[in-house]
Design an enzyme around this catalytic site. Structure first.
Site, PDB file in Angstrom:
ATOM      1  N   SER A   2      -1.635  -0.704  -3.843  1.00  0.00           N
ATOM      2  CA  SER A   2      -2.465   0.097  -3.788  1.00  0.00           C
ATOM      3  C   SER A   2      -2.485   1.474  -3.329  1.00  0.00           C
ATOM      4  O   SER A   2      -1.880   0.973  -1.787  1.00  0.00           O
ATOM      5  CB  SER A   2      -4.443   0.443  -4.107  1.00  0.00           C
ATOM      6  OG  SER A   2      -4.618   1.109  -3.721  1.00  0.00           O
ATOM      7  N   GLU A  45       0.684  -1.567  -0.117  1.00  0.00           N
ATOM      8  CA  GLU A  45       0.020  -0.075  -0.090  1.00  0.00           C
ATOM      9  C   GLU A  45       1.110   1.017   0.099  1.00  0.00           C
ATOM     10  O   GLU A  45       2.033   1.410   0.208  1.00  0.00           O
ATOM     11  CB  GLU A  45      -0.981  -0.250   1.216  1.00  0.00           C
ATOM     12  CG  GLU A  45      -0.398  -0.040   2.331  1.00  0.00           C
ATOM     13  CD  GLU A  45      -1.518  -0.509   3.775  1.00  0.00           C
ATOM     14  OE1 GLU A  45      -1.354   0.018   4.882  1.00  0.00           O
ATOM     15  OE2 GLU A  45      -2.111  -1.382   3.537  1.00  0.00           O
ATOM     16  N   CYS A  46       0.460   2.620  -1.078  1.00  0.00           N
ATOM     17  CA  CYS A  46       1.264   3.337  -0.903  1.00  0.00           C
ATOM     18  C   CYS A  46       2.989   3.687  -1.317  1.00  0.00           C
ATOM     19  O   CYS A  46       2.810   3.017  -1.866  1.00  0.00           O
ATOM     20  CB  CYS A  46       0.635   4.423   0.558  1.00  0.00           C
ATOM     21  SG  CYS A  46       0.871   6.612  -0.487  1.00  0.00           S
ATOM     22  N   GLY A  47       2.923   4.100  -0.393  1.00  0.00           N
ATOM     23  CA  GLY A  47       4.684   3.663  -0.281  1.00  0.00           C
ATOM     24  C   GLY A  47       5.649   2.107  -1.025  1.00  0.00           C
ATOM     25  O   GLY A  47       6.182   1.848  -1.734  1.00  0.00           O
TER      26      GLY A  47
END
Length: 434
Positions: A412, A318-320
């Site tokens: 995501s 997720e993200c980073g």
């Protein structure tokens, strides 16, 4: 008389008219000041934030959890507050954005649990208007529990007198916190940190984490010392009882099924990264844009992740964590750096915020709640199997955050609050198919 099912404890919700007013500094300073005096202080953060809690944990010496009436839910908030009230001498809750911003807002949380609001106002560029702001914050919503107002970044004693004189209700005055800065950061490169001389320096995603600064404790002590000179800082444990709140015992909830029993999930959470034998991997958020050289140099981790995915084992990024899986990243200065290449596509950093706010994601027929907050964008040919939506809305084809799938990888920008749907999390972690 306090009901036997309640726990009573002084509590404050530290809020402000907007972001950037000094809520985090004041909350951490209060926690540090009273912890030094021997009180048991528990701090919470309103909304999904993982940076501010680092400072609050260091200041209080106790774990810091999030409170969010939508994402984590009212019942979860009630359980955490009741548990904290049973062991603490003081509970502090840092608000999010402005007092009335968001739905639900920090004001909603204060009213739901009866926690008095301490308003922090950056008064560096005002005088009489300070009183108007304080009056508006207190009376905008009828029935809002109220503690008072603290002027922050005040320039002089005369300036403080002008601010205090502007209050309609003199009892609201809790003091003036003078400007306090440090001359330099000690032994750490905070990259593109803003306000490098500030007590709690910032960069593009928020505050620099406390563990990244060698002088974090000295910064907190400086803030606590400054606060000790105000009427708020001079209050004793007995004085704080004026803000005591009864936190009812939460209702009984059903046990969470052991959907991942017997499975090992590896979580990346340090600068070096390591991958033990496991059934699934979780790559949470971080700052890959600040560590591109170390990421690409960690060929052992890259090979381990490739072998993990080749074996069909689950990887949730997720993200980073997702950013690190792409082929390359274009940094804010225009240069390009390679990444691990497990996902096709590129990431591009930008100076403007790309997305912010609460989001929900449908996974295998269940709904995860969470949020999004990032300054980068990505361009990928990986399959988009779902999209997030704002609370109560239906996902749209080109809105929200994409949920990418590539083999056993799900990725995501969406940050998931796992307890909101254990079933969905079990699916992402490769548990028994639902």
């Amino acid at each position: 008389m306090t009901p036997p099912s309640s726990a009573r404890c002084p509590a404050l919700l530290v809020a402000a008219p907007a972001s950037g007013q000094g809520k985090t500094t004041v909350t951490a300073a209060l926690a540090r000041l009273h912890a030094r005096r021997g009180l048991q202080v528990r701090v919470f953060k309103c909304g999904p934030d993982f940076l501010d809690p680092h400072w609050h944990q260091l200041a209080s010496g106790a774990p810091v959890h999030q409170l969010d009436l939508w994402m984590t839910g009212e019942a979860d908030c009630a359980r955490r507050l009741h548990a904290a009230a049973q062991e603490a001498d003081l509970i502090l809750i840092e608000g999010v954005m402005g007092l009335f911003d968001g739905d639900p807002s920090a004001a909603d949380l204060a009213q739901r649990f009866g926690v008095p609001v301490l308003a922090v106002v950056d008064a560096s560029a005002m005088a009489g208007t300070f009183g108007a702001l304080a009056f508006g914050l207190r009376h905008y919503r009828p029935g809002l529990p109220w503690a008072g107002v603290l002027a922050n970044r005040v320039g002089s004693a005369r300036h403080a007198d002008m601010l205090q004189a502007g209050l309609r209700e003199p009892q609201d005055w809790l003091g003036a916190l003078m400007r306090v800065t440090l001359k330099a950061d000690v032994g750490v490169d905070v990259g593109a940190a803003r306000a490098a001389g500030a007590l709690l320096p910032e960069r593009h995603l928020g505050l620099v984490a406390a563990h990244e600064l060698l002088d974090s404790q000295q910064r907190l002590d400086a803030a606590a010392d400054a606060l000790a000179a105000t009427p708020l800082g001079q209050m004793t444990a007995q004085d704080l009882q004026r803000w005591a709140v009864d936190f009812p015992a939460p209702a009984h909830t059903a046990a969470v099924p052991a959907l991942l029993a017997g499975r090992t999930v590896a979580v990346a959470r340090d600068a070096a990264f390591c991958l033990p034998h496991c059934d699934a991997v979780w790559l949470p958020g971080g700052y890959p844009e600040l560590h591109t050289a170390q990421i690409v140099a960690n060929t052992g981790m890259q090979a381990s992740l490739c072998a993990h995915v080749a074996a069909g084992k689950a990887l949730w990024a997720e993200c980073g964590g997702m950013m690190a899986l792409f082929e390359s990243i274009t940094l804010a200065d225009g240069s390009t750096a390679p990444l691990w290449g497990l996902l096709p596509g590129q990431v591009t950093m930008q100076k403007r915020l790309a997305a912010l706010g609460p989001q929900q994601l449908a996974v295998a027929g269940h709904t995860l709640r969470g949020h999004t907050f990032h300054y980068s964008t990505c361009d990928s040919s990986a399959t988009v199997v779902a999209r997030t939506a704002r609370p109560g809305e239906v996902p749209a084809p080109d809105a929200g955050e994409a949920l990418y799938q590539q083999g056993s990888i799900h990725a995501s920008y969406f940050h998931a609050w796992f307890p909101s749907s254990p079933e969905a999390v079990a699916h992402l972690m490769g548990g028994v198919p639902l």
